[in-house]
Design an enzyme around this catalytic site. Sequence first.
Site, PDB file in Angstrom:
ATOM      1  N   GLU A 181      74.986  51.353 131.657  1.00  0.00           N
ATOM      2  CA  GLU A 181      74.442  50.397 130.602  1.00  0.00           C
ATOM      3  C   GLU A 181      73.769  51.109 129.401  1.00  0.00           C
ATOM      4  OE1 GLU A 181      71.084  48.492 132.787  1.00  0.00           O
ATOM      5  OE2 GLU A 181      72.386  46.997 133.763  1.00  0.00           O
ATOM      6  N   GLU A 270      77.493  44.661 137.784  1.00  0.00           N
ATOM      7  CA  GLU A 270      76.358  44.784 138.361  1.00  0.00           C
ATOM      8  C   GLU A 270      75.658  43.248 138.230  1.00  0.00           C
ATOM      9  OE1 GLU A 270      73.671  48.207 137.791  1.00  0.00           O
ATOM     10  OE2 GLU A 270      72.329  46.624 137.494  1.00  0.00           O
TER      11      GLU A 270
HETATM   12  C1  IDC Z   1      66.660  50.197 139.378  1.00  0.00           C
HETATM   13  C2  IDC Z   1      66.211  50.099 140.779  1.00  0.00           C
HETATM   14  C3  IDC Z   1      65.171  50.766 140.952  1.00  0.00           C
HETATM   15  C4  IDC Z   1      64.812  51.967 140.213  1.00  0.00           C
HETATM   16  C5  IDC Z   1      65.221  51.872 138.639  1.00  0.00           C
HETATM   17  C6  IDC Z   1      65.312  53.049 138.052  1.00  0.00           C
HETATM   18  O1  IDC Z   1      66.359  48.785 141.322  1.00  0.00           O
HETATM   19  O2  IDC Z   1      64.792  50.805 142.178  1.00  0.00           O
HETATM   20  O3  IDC Z   1      63.557  52.512 140.374  1.00  0.00           O
HETATM   21  O4  IDC Z   1      66.348  51.184 138.716  1.00  0.00           O
HETATM   22  O5  IDC Z   1      66.100  54.010 138.374  1.00  0.00           O
HETATM   23  C7  IDC Z   1      69.635  47.859 135.888  1.00  0.00           C
HETATM   24  C8  IDC Z   1      70.293  49.317 136.112  1.00  0.00           C
HETATM   25  C9  IDC Z   1      69.917  49.718 137.672  1.00  0.00           C
HETATM   26  C10 IDC Z   1      68.513  49.338 137.972  1.00  0.00           C
HETATM   27  C11 IDC Z   1      68.482  47.543 138.076  1.00  0.00           C
HETATM   28  C12 IDC Z   1      67.200  47.016 138.548  1.00  0.00           C
HETATM   29  O6  IDC Z   1      71.619  49.549 136.144  1.00  0.00           O
HETATM   30  O7  IDC Z   1      69.952  51.171 137.620  1.00  0.00           O
HETATM   31  O8  IDC Z   1      67.906  49.704 139.424  1.00  0.00           O
HETATM   32  N1  IDC Z   1      68.910  47.079 136.776  1.00  0.00           N
HETATM   33  O9  IDC Z   1      66.081  47.339 137.543  1.00  0.00           O
HETATM   34  N2  IDC Z   1      70.070  47.234 134.855  1.00  0.00           N
HETATM   35  C13 IDC Z   1      69.319  45.883 134.973  1.00  0.00           C
HETATM   36  C14 IDC Z   1      68.505  45.968 135.908  1.00  0.00           C
END
Ligand code: IDC
Length: 378
Positions: A181, A270
């Site tokens: 992203e 995703e």
């Molecule tokens: C989130 C995980 C969370 C972690 C965070 C940072 O759910 O547990 O602490 O990342 O590493 C994304 C991202 C994805 C995110 C997810 C939810 O690609 O890595 O995971 N998210 O926040 N984009 C939108 C949402």
Amino acid sequence: MKKKAIIFAMLILLVIVLGNFMDFKNGKNIQAQITHEEQQKIDIINSPKWLKTEGSQLKNGAGEYVQLKGLSSHGIQWYSNLITYENLEKLKNEWNTNVFRIAMYTDPNNGGYVYDSEECTQKVYNIVDMATKLDMYVIIDWHTLKDNNPKTYQSQSEEFFNKVSEKYANNPYVIYEICNEPNGKSVTWANDVKPYAENIIKVIRKNSPKSLIVVGTPNWCTDLTTVADDPLNYDNVMYSCHFYAGSHGQNLQSQIDYCINKNIPIIISECGITDSSGNGKIYTESFENWMSYIENKKLSWIYWSFCNKGEESSVLRQDYPIKADNNETQYQAENYYYDEYGNIHTVEESNTQPASTDIDEYLTEAGNIVKNYMIQNN
Ligand code: IDC
């Protein structure tokens, strides 16, 4: 004289027959070598499993439409232990998924590839090999996130995709997602993501010309129109859209429509049922709306995430008994209990059966909902 002539004639005949026999043998040997060493490769190169975009759609080598559906891992530096052969097999056969996404974080502060490239690569190989065996597609996701601009670790990305695409050059199941992203105000499609993508695609296609490649779009994969107006000059590329039910709706769907009208292939590599934090509330209605939109357009979609972290988007409960690789947060199942006299026992010393690791027995609310959509929309 006559006798001599007959013997001579017979000798000549013998030479001819023997000669033919040797040729036949040699020919057979040569063919056998080709069959043994080359044929497998040829079969894989010609396999109908290779995916190809056609307009905004995805097809396999047999010309059939393909809709990829499956789960994404959480960061494999934390949760790869949960991705066992048995679990993947269950996701394939009982949840009807046909793809699994490997989220390999890149950020060194999160223990990603730049922190330990060896370990991360091994984990990727392990999951790819299991998925391949199971006849499942697998997305290798270069999970940029806090390293906002994919250019930040471009040289590491080139190194990684070069070695992986060399190893899996002939494997039709492997899909490359070259940046998760892109985000941050200063990060643009024209100046950052597009040139980065051109570089990495070149690296991958040199090794694996038929591979399908997924490219992240700006603003956490929610700015699709900019990309649709200025697409890459490569075929077999899909652009990713990420939605979280509590944060995204109509606007993003309209952007997808815009792309479809322009023959730009979109993949939802995703998505989540919560807001974009991955935690908090579950947005059942908005998720349902997204699911019917997705089915209507036959889009490929992948759910975040296959893990047992105590956050609302996880499909598994925290007490799922396979432990994480290491502690991102404290969440592990307690492995002791008190008897009626108040004495403490560890589970190991008791006579209890080993805990089942059947994922279906540990589903969260999100897990149940997602499983149903996977099975229903088949
Ligand atoms: C989130 C995980 C969370 C972690 C965070 C940072 O759910 O547990 O602490 O990342 O590493 C994304 C991202 C994805 C995110 C997810 C939810 O690609 O890595 O995971 N998210 O926040 N984009 C939108 C949402």
